[in-house]
Write a protein that holds these residues in place. Structure first.
Motif, PDB file in Angstrom:
ATOM      1  N   LYS A 266      -2.729  14.257  11.139  1.00 25.27           N
ATOM      2  CA  LYS A 266      -2.833  15.031   9.907  1.00 25.27           C
ATOM      3  C   LYS A 266      -1.493  15.232   9.210  1.00 25.27           C
ATOM      4  O   LYS A 266      -1.462  15.550   8.030  1.00 25.27           O
ATOM      5  N   LEU A 267      -0.378  15.063   9.932  1.00 29.18           N
ATOM      6  CA  LEU A 267       0.944  15.327   9.363  1.00 29.18           C
ATOM      7  C   LEU A 267       1.254  14.296   8.272  1.00 29.18           C
ATOM      8  O   LEU A 267       1.316  13.103   8.551  1.00 29.18           O
ATOM      9  N   PRO A 268       1.431  14.748   7.000  1.00 30.65           N
ATOM     10  CA  PRO A 268       1.750  13.785   5.941  1.00 30.65           C
ATOM     11  C   PRO A 268       3.171  13.250   6.102  1.00 30.65           C
ATOM     12  O   PRO A 268       4.115  14.011   6.227  1.00 30.65           O
ATOM     13  N   ILE A 269       3.297  11.929   6.127  1.00 32.73           N
ATOM     14  CA  ILE A 269       4.590  11.269   6.327  1.00 32.73           C
ATOM     15  C   ILE A 269       5.029  10.649   4.999  1.00 32.73           C
ATOM     16  O   ILE A 269       4.286   9.860   4.421  1.00 32.73           O
ATOM     17  N   PRO A 270       6.234  10.973   4.505  1.00 31.63           N
ATOM     18  CA  PRO A 270       6.715  10.350   3.260  1.00 31.63           C
ATOM     19  C   PRO A 270       6.956   8.850   3.446  1.00 31.63           C
ATOM     20  O   PRO A 270       7.154   8.378   4.568  1.00 31.63           O
ATOM     21  N   GLY A 271       6.973   8.119   2.362  1.00 30.00           N
ATOM     22  CA  GLY A 271       7.147   6.666   2.429  1.00 30.00           C
ATOM     23  C   GLY A 271       8.549   6.226   2.789  1.00 30.00           C
ATOM     24  O   GLY A 271       8.755   5.085   3.190  1.00 30.00           O
ATOM     25  N   TRP A 272       9.532   7.102   2.662  1.00 28.18           N
ATOM     26  CA  TRP A 272      10.916   6.707   2.875  1.00 28.18           C
ATOM     27  C   TRP A 272      11.407   6.868   4.308  1.00 28.18           C
ATOM     28  O   TRP A 272      12.573   6.653   4.575  1.00 28.18           O
TER      29      TRP A 272
ATOM     30  N   ILE B 180      -0.218  21.260   6.972  1.00 28.13           N
ATOM     31  CA  ILE B 180      -1.184  21.269   8.078  1.00 28.13           C
ATOM     32  C   ILE B 180      -1.354  22.670   8.660  1.00 28.13           C
ATOM     33  O   ILE B 180      -2.056  22.855   9.653  1.00 28.13           O
ATOM     34  N   GLY B 181      -0.723  23.671   8.053  1.00 25.63           N
ATOM     35  CA  GLY B 181      -0.970  25.060   8.438  1.00 25.63           C
ATOM     36  C   GLY B 181      -0.155  25.575   9.598  1.00 25.63           C
ATOM     37  O   GLY B 181      -0.502  26.607  10.182  1.00 25.63           O
ATOM     38  N   VAL B 182       0.924  24.909   9.970  1.00 22.43           N
ATOM     39  CA  VAL B 182       1.768  25.386  11.065  1.00 22.43           C
ATOM     40  C   VAL B 182       2.780  26.407  10.555  1.00 22.43           C
ATOM     41  O   VAL B 182       3.076  27.389  11.222  1.00 22.43           O
TER      42      VAL B 182
END
Length: 152
Positions: free
Chosen positions: A28-34, A111-113
């Protein structure tokens, strides 16, 4: 949580690796493209060689904020900074990239952490985030106990 295990009771390195693998499994953790090209600090010459470095940094940030209540980007820059090799001149401490730590904190917020602390500024851990971290700490502690029993 009387009788339970918290993040403070577990070895930092083992906990961070365990929580990073949990974040990766969860997906679920959104990862940037860079993430594959960025340097994490002006003191570094190359980007991180590990493919999972973003998950490890996220786990490290979550643990750091869990232990300290409220933390901002500036404090994390100092924590993740390192010594810059200046050739024949003496080395000096250089803070890490604020952009990397800011993006990690935003990802953990999504993700709500983590959540923003309106009173003090910075970010703090949420109830669900604390529950997740304590559960991972419990699992890490149990795995350590099992390893110790096998060694005996």
């Amino acid at each position: 949580m009387p009788g339970g295990v918290s993040v403070r009771d577990v070895d930092a390195q083992k906990f961070i690796n365990e929580y990073a693998s949990f974040l990766k499994r969860q997906g679920k953790l959104p990862i940037p493209g860079w993430v594959d090209t960025v340097k994490t600090s002006p003191a570094k010459e190359l980007p991180p060689q590990s493919a999972d470095w973003y998950y490890i940094r996220a786990a490290s940030v979550a643990r750091h904020i869990y232990l300290r209540k409220t933390v901002g980007v500036g404090r994390l820059r100092k924590v993740h900074g390192s010594t810059k090799n200046r050739g024949s001149r003496p080395s000096h401490h250089v803070d890490a990239s604020g952009s990397v730590d800011r993006n990690v904190m935003k990802s953990l917020e999504k993700i709500g952490v983590l959540e923003q602390d309106e009173d003090k500024g910075g970010r703090r851990i949420t109830q669900s985030g604390q529950r997740d971290l304590d559960r991972i700490a419990q699992q890490t502690n149990e795995a350590d106990d099992d390893e110790e029993e096998e060694d005996e």
